[in-house]
Design a protein around this motif. Structure first.
Motif, PDB file in Angstrom:
ATOM      1  N   PRO A 144       0.893  -1.112  -0.031  1.00 58.53           N
ATOM      2  CA  PRO A 144      -0.006  -0.212  -0.087  1.00 58.53           C
ATOM      3  C   PRO A 144       0.958   1.452  -0.022  1.00 58.53           C
ATOM      4  CG  PRO A 144       0.117  -0.941   2.257  1.00 58.53           C
ATOM      5  CD  PRO A 144       0.828  -1.804   1.350  1.00 58.53           C
ATOM      6  N   VAL A 145       0.286   2.368  -0.111  1.00 57.13           N
ATOM      7  CA  VAL A 145       1.279   3.700   0.189  1.00 57.13           C
ATOM      8  C   VAL A 145       1.701   3.694   1.307  1.00 57.13           C
ATOM      9  CG1 VAL A 145       0.770   6.115   0.111  1.00 57.13           C
ATOM     10  CG2 VAL A 145      -0.309   4.962  -1.712  1.00 57.13           C
ATOM     11  N   GLY A 146       3.056   4.067   1.495  1.00 59.69           N
ATOM     12  CA  GLY A 146       3.852   4.011   2.538  1.00 59.69           C
ATOM     13  C   GLY A 146       4.290   2.611   3.067  1.00 59.69           C
ATOM     14  N   GLY A 147       3.908   1.324   2.278  1.00 59.74           N
ATOM     15  CA  GLY A 147       4.374   0.250   2.726  1.00 59.74           C
ATOM     16  C   GLY A 147       5.859  -0.097   1.908  1.00 59.74           C
ATOM     17  N   ARG A 148       6.183  -1.086   2.715  1.00 64.11           N
ATOM     18  CA  ARG A 148       7.527  -1.479   1.988  1.00 64.11           C
ATOM     19  C   ARG A 148       7.142  -2.392   0.739  1.00 64.11           C
ATOM     20  NH1 ARG A 148      11.775   0.555   4.702  1.00 64.11           N
ATOM     21  NH2 ARG A 148      11.450   1.050   6.862  1.00 64.11           N
ATOM     22  N   VAL A 149       8.066  -2.523  -0.148  1.00 67.70           N
ATOM     23  CA  VAL A 149       7.812  -3.159  -1.364  1.00 67.70           C
ATOM     24  C   VAL A 149       9.421  -3.599  -1.816  1.00 67.70           C
ATOM     25  CG1 VAL A 149       8.013  -1.191  -3.127  1.00 67.70           C
ATOM     26  CG2 VAL A 149       7.019  -3.421  -3.684  1.00 67.70           C
ATOM     27  N   LEU A 150       9.694  -4.948  -2.161  1.00 65.13           N
ATOM     28  CA  LEU A 150      10.889  -5.350  -2.629  1.00 65.13           C
ATOM     29  C   LEU A 150      10.769  -5.197  -4.208  1.00 65.13           C
ATOM     30  CD1 LEU A 150      11.502  -8.437  -0.597  1.00 65.13           C
ATOM     31  CD2 LEU A 150      12.457  -6.301  -0.203  1.00 65.13           C
ATOM     32  N   ILE A 151      11.908  -4.735  -4.820  1.00 67.15           N
ATOM     33  CA  ILE A 151      11.733  -4.447  -6.268  1.00 67.15           C
ATOM     34  C   ILE A 151      13.053  -5.052  -6.937  1.00 67.15           C
ATOM     35  CG2 ILE A 151      11.823  -2.804  -8.270  1.00 67.15           C
ATOM     36  CD1 ILE A 151      10.470  -1.006  -6.098  1.00 67.15           C
TER      37      ILE A 151
END
Length: 176
Positions: A144-151
């Motif tokens: 979500p917005v503000g959440g951590r994401v692995l790319i």
């Protein structure tokens, strides 16, 4: 005669073990009550009496301290001979606050809206106002917005971690 001497020898040999004194658990209970300022079973006092089956070597002076800052148990210790026990303390039940019938009822928390989904193409930005670098990659997880994401930005390399800012965009924190 020999039989009575053997019996007497057995009694004499057994006397020191039988005469050994143990620390009074009742005295430990009283000391803990004095330390906490509360009786056994009261909030802030020992939950239960110390188990009378304990055979602790007699101690001239026991020491007492709180085990943690939460005051959840008392450490009763003897420096010589060395032993220690933990006496659990009865904690007060948290107060239940009944909602006022006139108070507004809070709405259940809404689930965060996922703006980046696994497999989405993502543009990752790192840097400051004067200088920034942008790199394209593929999202490894939902965020979500503000959440951590692995790319994943390059095959064979571990994914980088960023913060989701909007659909298809993420920011590497620390450059602000």
């Amino acid at each position: 005669m020999i039989r009575s001497i053997v019996t007497l020898a057995v009694l004499v040999a057994a006397t020191p073990a039988a005469a050994q004194t143990f620390q009074s658990t009742a005295m430990i209970d009283k000391a803990v009550a004095g330390f906490t300022g509360r009786a056994i079973g009261e909030d802030g006092g020992a939950r239960t009496p110390v188990d009378t089956r304990l055979k602790l070597t007699s101690c001239a002076m026991v020491t007492m301290n709180w085990r943690t800052p939460a005051h959840d148990s008392v450490v009763v210790a003897c420096p010589d001979p060395e032993w220690r026990i933990f006496v659990p303390v009865r904690m007060a039940a948290p107060a239940v606050v009944e909602p006022s019938p006139l108070a507004p009822v809070a709405a259940p928390a809404a689930k965060p809206v996922i703006v980046i989904k696994r497999g989405d193409p993502v543009s990752v930005t790192a840097g400051t106002e004067g200088f920034s670098v942008e790199r394209d990659g593929i999202a490894v997880n939902d965020a979500p917005v503000g959440g951590r994401v692995l790319i994943k930005v390059q095959d064979g390399k571990p994914p980088i971690q960023a913060i989701a800012t909007e659909p298809g965009k993420a920011l590497i924190p620390g450059g602000e």
